[in-house]
Design a protein around this motif. Structure first.
Motif, PDB file in Angstrom:
ATOM      1  N   ALA A  72      53.732  42.020  33.777  1.00 37.43           N
ATOM      2  CA  ALA A  72      52.843  43.155  34.043  1.00 37.43           C
ATOM      3  C   ALA A  72      51.404  42.656  34.081  1.00 37.43           C
ATOM      4  CB  ALA A  72      53.014  44.229  32.985  1.00 37.43           C
ATOM      5  N   LEU A  73      50.713  42.919  35.193  1.00 32.70           N
ATOM      6  CA  LEU A  73      49.328  42.497  35.380  1.00 32.70           C
ATOM      7  C   LEU A  73      48.412  43.712  35.452  1.00 32.70           C
ATOM      8  CD1 LEU A  73      49.844  39.857  38.221  1.00 32.70           C
ATOM      9  CD2 LEU A  73      49.578  39.386  35.777  1.00 32.70           C
ATOM     10  N   GLU A  74      47.160  43.527  35.018  1.00 30.78           N
ATOM     11  CA  GLU A  74      46.157  44.565  35.201  1.00 30.78           C
ATOM     12  C   GLU A  74      45.702  44.558  36.653  1.00 30.78           C
ATOM     13  OE1 GLU A  74      43.023  43.938  32.466  1.00 30.78           O
ATOM     14  OE2 GLU A  74      44.270  44.226  30.681  1.00 30.78           O
ATOM     15  N   LYS A  75      45.567  45.729  37.248  1.00 27.26           N
ATOM     16  CA  LYS A  75      45.085  45.815  38.622  1.00 27.26           C
ATOM     17  C   LYS A  75      43.587  45.464  38.662  1.00 27.26           C
ATOM     18  CE  LYS A  75      48.430  49.055  40.563  1.00 27.26           C
ATOM     19  NZ  LYS A  75      48.642  50.371  41.224  1.00 27.26           N
ATOM     20  N   PRO A  76      43.089  45.046  39.829  1.00 28.80           N
ATOM     21  CA  PRO A  76      41.704  44.554  39.928  1.00 28.80           C
ATOM     22  C   PRO A  76      40.662  45.670  40.040  1.00 28.80           C
ATOM     23  CG  PRO A  76      42.782  44.358  42.047  1.00 28.80           C
ATOM     24  CD  PRO A  76      43.836  44.840  41.089  1.00 28.80           C
ATOM     25  N   PHE A  77      40.446  46.379  38.943  1.00 28.74           N
ATOM     26  CA  PHE A  77      39.403  47.399  38.920  1.00 28.74           C
ATOM     27  C   PHE A  77      38.026  46.726  38.954  1.00 28.74           C
ATOM     28  CE2 PHE A  77      42.826  50.095  37.478  1.00 28.74           C
ATOM     29  CZ  PHE A  77      42.482  51.355  37.951  1.00 28.74           C
ATOM     30  N   CYS A  78      37.154  47.230  39.806  1.00 24.42           N
ATOM     31  CA  CYS A  78      35.755  46.812  39.861  1.00 24.42           C
ATOM     32  C   CYS A  78      35.569  45.343  40.257  1.00 24.42           C
ATOM     33  CB  CYS A  78      35.052  47.049  38.519  1.00 24.42           C
ATOM     34  SG  CYS A  78      35.315  48.703  37.848  1.00 24.42           S
ATOM     35  N   VAL A  79      36.563  44.732  40.834  1.00 24.52           N
ATOM     36  CA  VAL A  79      36.479  43.318  41.186  1.00 24.52           C
ATOM     37  C   VAL A  79      35.861  43.112  42.567  1.00 24.52           C
ATOM     38  CG1 VAL A  79      37.821  41.238  41.672  1.00 24.52           C
ATOM     39  CG2 VAL A  79      38.383  42.644  39.695  1.00 24.52           C
ATOM     40  N   PHE A  80      36.274  43.931  43.536  1.00 23.73           N
ATOM     41  CA  PHE A  80      35.871  43.707  44.921  1.00 23.73           C
ATOM     42  C   PHE A  80      34.843  44.716  45.430  1.00 23.73           C
ATOM     43  CE2 PHE A  80      40.359  42.097  44.782  1.00 23.73           C
ATOM     44  CZ  PHE A  80      40.054  40.755  44.948  1.00 23.73           C
ATOM     45  N   MET A 122      38.270  39.589  37.210  1.00 24.99           N
ATOM     46  CA  MET A 122      38.998  40.821  36.921  1.00 24.99           C
ATOM     47  C   MET A 122      38.756  41.216  35.468  1.00 24.99           C
ATOM     48  SD  MET A 122      43.056  41.374  37.235  1.00 24.99           S
ATOM     49  CE  MET A 122      43.847  42.712  36.393  1.00 24.99           C
ATOM     50  N   CYS A 123      38.691  42.477  35.206  1.00 22.92           N
ATOM     51  CA  CYS A 123      38.437  42.934  33.839  1.00 22.92           C
ATOM     52  C   CYS A 123      39.578  42.522  32.933  1.00 22.92           C
ATOM     53  CB  CYS A 123      38.277  44.451  33.822  1.00 22.92           C
ATOM     54  SG  CYS A 123      36.910  45.011  34.848  1.00 22.92           S
ATOM     55  N   ARG A 124      39.223  42.052  31.752  1.00 27.60           N
ATOM     56  CA  ARG A 124      40.237  41.487  30.875  1.00 27.60           C
ATOM     57  C   ARG A 124      41.045  42.529  30.140  1.00 27.60           C
ATOM     58  NH1 ARG A 124      40.187  36.154  30.171  1.00 27.60           N
ATOM     59  NH2 ARG A 124      38.475  34.990  31.043  1.00 27.60           N
ATOM     60  N   SER A 125      40.613  43.727  30.042  1.00 24.79           N
ATOM     61  CA  SER A 125      41.376  44.769  29.369  1.00 24.79           C
ATOM     62  C   SER A 125      40.876  46.120  29.830  1.00 24.79           C
ATOM     63  CB  SER A 125      41.240  44.645  27.847  1.00 24.79           C
ATOM     64  OG  SER A 125      39.932  45.008  27.466  1.00 24.79           O
ATOM     65  N   LEU A 129      29.024  46.449  32.909  1.00 24.25           N
ATOM     66  CA  LEU A 129      29.632  45.133  33.024  1.00 24.25           C
ATOM     67  C   LEU A 129      30.430  45.112  34.314  1.00 24.25           C
ATOM     68  CD1 LEU A 129      30.360  42.362  31.819  1.00 24.25           C
ATOM     69  CD2 LEU A 129      32.326  43.456  30.736  1.00 24.25           C
ATOM     70  N   CYS A 130      30.124  44.212  35.211  1.00 20.27           N
ATOM     71  CA  CYS A 130      30.826  44.160  36.494  1.00 20.27           C
ATOM     72  C   CYS A 130      31.405  42.775  36.702  1.00 20.27           C
ATOM     73  CB  CYS A 130      29.890  44.503  37.648  1.00 20.27           C
ATOM     74  SG  CYS A 130      29.396  46.242  37.655  1.00 20.27           S
ATOM     75  N   ALA A 131      32.561  42.766  37.379  1.00 22.04           N
ATOM     76  CA  ALA A 131      33.276  41.523  37.596  1.00 22.04           C
ATOM     77  C   ALA A 131      32.666  40.754  38.751  1.00 22.04           C
ATOM     78  CB  ALA A 131      34.739  41.821  37.873  1.00 22.04           C
ATOM     79  N   ASP A 132      32.914  39.461  38.809  1.00 19.89           N
ATOM     80  CA  ASP A 132      32.502  38.662  39.952  1.00 19.89           C
ATOM     81  C   ASP A 132      33.708  37.925  40.505  1.00 19.89           C
ATOM     82  OD1 ASP A 132      32.968  36.434  38.332  1.00 19.89           O
ATOM     83  OD2 ASP A 132      30.918  36.444  37.581  1.00 19.89           O
ATOM     84  N   PRO A 148      41.961  49.790  43.706  1.00 20.23           N
ATOM     85  CA  PRO A 148      41.749  50.730  42.595  1.00 20.23           C
ATOM     86  C   PRO A 148      40.309  51.234  42.578  1.00 20.23           C
ATOM     87  CG  PRO A 148      42.856  48.735  41.845  1.00 20.23           C
ATOM     88  CD  PRO A 148      42.386  48.460  43.236  1.00 20.23           C
ATOM     89  N   SER A 149      40.156  52.494  42.287  1.00 19.91           N
ATOM     90  CA  SER A 149      38.823  53.104  42.296  1.00 19.91           C
ATOM     91  C   SER A 149      38.077  52.765  41.017  1.00 19.91           C
ATOM     92  CB  SER A 149      38.935  54.628  42.451  1.00 19.91           C
ATOM     93  OG  SER A 149      37.669  55.228  42.338  1.00 19.91           O
ATOM     94  N   CYS A 150      36.975  52.071  41.182  1.00 27.27           N
ATOM     95  CA  CYS A 150      36.151  51.750  40.015  1.00 27.27           C
ATOM     96  C   CYS A 150      35.346  52.967  39.562  1.00 27.27           C
ATOM     97  CB  CYS A 150      35.213  50.597  40.356  1.00 27.27           C
ATOM     98  SG  CYS A 150      34.228  49.984  38.982  1.00 27.27           S
ATOM     99  N   ALA A 151      35.046  53.857  40.500  1.00 29.01           N
ATOM    100  CA  ALA A 151      34.225  55.030  40.176  1.00 29.01           C
ATOM    101  C   ALA A 151      35.024  56.097  39.441  1.00 29.01           C
ATOM    102  CB  ALA A 151      33.621  55.609  41.456  1.00 29.01           C
ATOM    103  N   THR A 152      36.284  56.264  39.808  1.00 32.95           N
ATOM    104  CA  THR A 152      37.101  57.318  39.187  1.00 32.95           C
ATOM    105  C   THR A 152      38.434  56.745  38.722  1.00 32.95           C
ATOM    106  OG1 THR A 152      37.981  57.921  41.364  1.00 32.95           O
ATOM    107  CG2 THR A 152      36.043  59.144  40.557  1.00 32.95           C
TER     108      THR A 152
END
Length: 264
Positions: free
Chosen positions: A42-50, A1-4, A16-19, A109-113
């Protein structure tokens, strides 16, 4: 998951893409101050993770699981043995003590938009932007006691307790688990301060606290003064006449005159 949120921006640009080795991350201080609190994280949502696990013509959801660090299911898959996601609740797991419970379900979450970060500077939009970027675990204080509540229950967390979290990608069409992150690093909620630990120096208090303290002190003084006045009045009040003195004395009846004996 993206750290910030900054990393999210690069990920969305394809630089940069998550794995699958990434974990849920606590929200960056720029996005969530006073985090964790006594009962929320509060957690960051998993953008670009899946993104690599998504397929066209399929519907997906993100399941967020939470559990206490003392639970013994850190390496277990989030399925019930048939590829279906766990459906355990907060109540069934004793608040995460016995194992993971489902704390939330939301769209991928939409990684594109993604939401535009510049909108966070607009007071009227900042709340919506943060809701799209973040999820607050433990933010529902009523679902446990509402008999009509049918959604996923996300009750307050326990203060001074360490938790771990995991995101799971679920194929909503087939109802099966498609992917998941690792468990997060330990995240501990804040501890309740004891009265002796509270800083009572006037310079550390807010103006509202000082005003409230002053009002309570005046009310306490007035209450004590009224009590003393009532006691003093009761002590100084003269006593009324006794029942005996209030009775009217009976008229004295003259005694029968005795005839005087003449001398013979």
């Amino acid at each position: 998951m993206c750290r910030s949120w900054i990393v999210v921006a690069f990920c969305c640009l394809g630089q940069l893409c998550a794995d699958q080795s990434l974990k849920p991350q606590i929200a960056a201080p720029q996005l969530a101050t006073n985090n964790p609190t006594l009962t929320t994280v509060a957690l960051e949502k998993p953008f670009c993770v899946f993104d690599s696990s998504l397929h066209p013509n399929k519907s997906y959801s993100i399941y967020l699981y939470a559990m206490k660090e003392s639970a013994s299911a850190m390496s277990s898959l989030m399925t019930d043995g048939s590829s279906k996601p766990l459906d355990s609740t907060f109540q069934q797991t004793n608040g995460g003590q016995l194992g993971p419970y489902k704390a939330a379900v939301f769209h991928v979450p939409s990684c594109a938009t993604p939401p535009r970060l510049v909108d966070a500077g607009d007071v009227s939009k900042v709340s919506d932007v943060l809701k799209q970027y973040l999820f607050r675990v433990g933010d529902d204080g009523t679902c446990l006691y509402d008999p009509n509540f049918l959604d996923v229950c996300n009750p307050p967390l326990t203060p001074d307790t360490t938790y771990r979290f995991k995101y799971v990608l679920v194929d909503s069409t087939e109802g099966i688990v498609k992917d998941q992150t690792l468990w997060s690093d330990p995240i501990k909620t804040r501890r309740v301060k004891l009265p002796l630990q509270v800083d009572t120096w006037p310079g550390r208090r807010s103006g509202a606290m000082i005003v409230i303290t002053s009002i309570l002190s005046v009310l306490l003084f007035l209450l004590l003064a009224g009590t003393l006045a009532a006691v003093s009045s009761a002590v100084m009040r003269p006593e009324g006449p006794s029942p005996e003195t209030r009775c009217t004395p009976q008229a004295t009846q003259p005694s029968d005159p005795r005839p005087q004996l003449g001398s013979e």
